[in-house]
Design a protein around this motif. Structure first.
Motif, PDB file in Angstrom:
ATOM      1  N   GLY A 161      -7.306  -2.271   4.557  1.00  0.00           N
ATOM      2  CA  GLY A 161      -5.791  -2.786   4.455  1.00  0.00           C
ATOM      3  C   GLY A 161      -5.352  -3.609   2.991  1.00  0.00           C
ATOM      4  O   GLY A 161      -4.525  -3.635   2.636  1.00  0.00           O
ATOM      5  N   LEU A 214      -8.705   3.854   5.745  1.00  0.00           N
ATOM      6  CA  LEU A 214      -9.050   2.948   4.740  1.00  0.00           C
ATOM      7  C   LEU A 214      -8.653   1.764   5.035  1.00  0.00           C
ATOM      8  O   LEU A 214      -7.919   1.198   6.029  1.00  0.00           O
ATOM      9  CB  LEU A 214      -8.208   3.439   3.404  1.00  0.00           C
ATOM     10  CG  LEU A 214      -8.238   4.672   3.162  1.00  0.00           C
ATOM     11  CD1 LEU A 214      -7.510   5.118   1.815  1.00  0.00           C
ATOM     12  CD2 LEU A 214      -9.668   5.239   3.096  1.00  0.00           C
ATOM     13  N   ASN A 227       0.725  -1.252   0.033  1.00  0.00           N
ATOM     14  CA  ASN A 227       0.227  -0.121   0.035  1.00  0.00           C
ATOM     15  C   ASN A 227       0.832   1.461  -0.016  1.00  0.00           C
ATOM     16  O   ASN A 227       0.263   2.372  -0.771  1.00  0.00           O
ATOM     17  CB  ASN A 227      -0.993   0.064   1.361  1.00  0.00           C
ATOM     18  CG  ASN A 227      -2.046  -1.084   0.984  1.00  0.00           C
ATOM     19  OD1 ASN A 227      -2.489  -1.292  -0.014  1.00  0.00           O
ATOM     20  ND2 ASN A 227      -2.544  -1.469   2.178  1.00  0.00           N
ATOM     21  N   THR A 268      -4.280   2.538   6.924  1.00  0.00           N
ATOM     22  CA  THR A 268      -4.692   1.305   6.125  1.00  0.00           C
ATOM     23  C   THR A 268      -4.512   0.203   7.222  1.00  0.00           C
ATOM     24  O   THR A 268      -3.689   0.274   7.965  1.00  0.00           O
ATOM     25  CB  THR A 268      -3.695   1.070   4.968  1.00  0.00           C
ATOM     26  OG1 THR A 268      -2.316   0.720   5.596  1.00  0.00           O
ATOM     27  CG2 THR A 268      -3.563   2.197   3.926  1.00  0.00           C
ATOM     28  N   MET A 303      -8.310  -1.031  -0.604  1.00  0.00           N
ATOM     29  CA  MET A 303      -7.807   0.315  -0.114  1.00  0.00           C
ATOM     30  C   MET A 303      -7.550   1.085  -1.526  1.00  0.00           C
ATOM     31  O   MET A 303      -7.736   2.369  -1.355  1.00  0.00           O
ATOM     32  CB  MET A 303      -6.366  -0.012   0.293  1.00  0.00           C
ATOM     33  CG  MET A 303      -5.538   1.396   0.866  1.00  0.00           C
ATOM     34  SD  MET A 303      -4.893   2.485  -0.672  1.00  0.00           S
ATOM     35  CE  MET A 303      -3.796   1.409  -1.280  1.00  0.00           C
TER      36      MET A 303
END
Length: 250
Positions: free
Chosen positions: A151, A149, A27, A72, A156
């Motif tokens: 994960g 948000l 991410n 996240t 995401m």
């Protein structure tokens, strides 16, 4: 002439599975590239365990320092998904089952299938705005300058589209890569330092890699002032040309 507008952000990745190595983070890089393209500079990324005190401490530090924080992880249906509680504690507000989130989830689940575990995904700090989740429907949320948000990378990414629309943006970073080829960093390190010192409006980095059995180097000039980036790039190119001419350090 006024300086280019700068908007800053940080990422807070939450999860024991990241720190244990069981799950590889996908991410941070995506968020950094995404935000950079819209004029939001990612300045810091942290990874913390599923420990409420650690999440609260990191979140409070980051949200005071940067324009935005994107978190996240930790908003799922299990007992260790504690991000909502930690964010509520950081902001000093109660965490509630949000009726708007619950209504969205009922679009996917029959009411009989909305187990207590699934209902946990409708919990968020009181006063939060929803962040749309077009993939699995359970929304994220925003409170203050913090966007919370999921994960799971695909989820995401879809949620980040909605979150980004709520962000103020600044000047977009101009990036100019310059191939240094096989020229060793030791040959141009001192000269590159002098160029960086003479061009304070930009950042200049040297990045070695191993390709086709040998080391290759790339120099990258980054900045928000196009003219400054262009000038620094020209200086770097001239320096490399001089090195290639006699093979001696400058």
């Amino acid at each position: 002439m006024s300086a280019p507008t700068t908007v800053t952000a940080a990422v807070l990745v939450i999860g024991d599975e990241i720190l244990s190595g069981r799950t590889k983070d996908r991410n941070i890089g995506y968020i950094a590239e995404y935000l950079g393209k819209i004029g939001v500079d990612l300045k810091e990324a942290r990874v913390v365990p599923d420990v409420e005190e650690e999440i609260v401490a990191a979140l409070n530090a980051l949200r005071a320092r940067y324009d935005y924080v994107v978190t996240t992880g930790g908003i799922g249906p299990t007992h260790d998904d504690i991000t909502a509680d930690a964010v509520g504690r950081a902001f000093g507000v109660p965490v509630i089952e949000d009726p708007r989130a619950l209504a969205i989830m009922l679009e996917r689940y029959a009411e009989a299938d909305l187990t207590p575990a699934r209902r946990r995904m409708a919990r968020m700090p009181e006063g939060s705005a929803l962040v749309d989740n077009p993939i699995s429907r359970a929304p994220g949320f925003r409170i203050g300058n913090v966007f919370v948000l999921a994960g799971v990378p695909s989820v995401m990414q879809a949620m980040l589209d909605g979150a980004a629309r709520e962000m103020r943006t600044g000047a977009i970073m101009q990036v100019e890569p310059i191939e240094a080829g096989a020229a060793p960093e030791g040959l141009y390190g001192d000269a590159l330092g002098r160029i960086a010192e003479a061009n304070p409006a930009v950042s200049i980095g040297s990045y070695p890699s191993f390709k086709d059995g040998r080391f290759m180097n790339q120099i990258v000039v980054r900045g928000k002032d196009a003219a400054a980036v262009k000038a620094a790039k020209a200086a770097v190119e001239a320096m490399l040309e001089a090195i290639r001419g006699d093979g001696k350090p400058l």
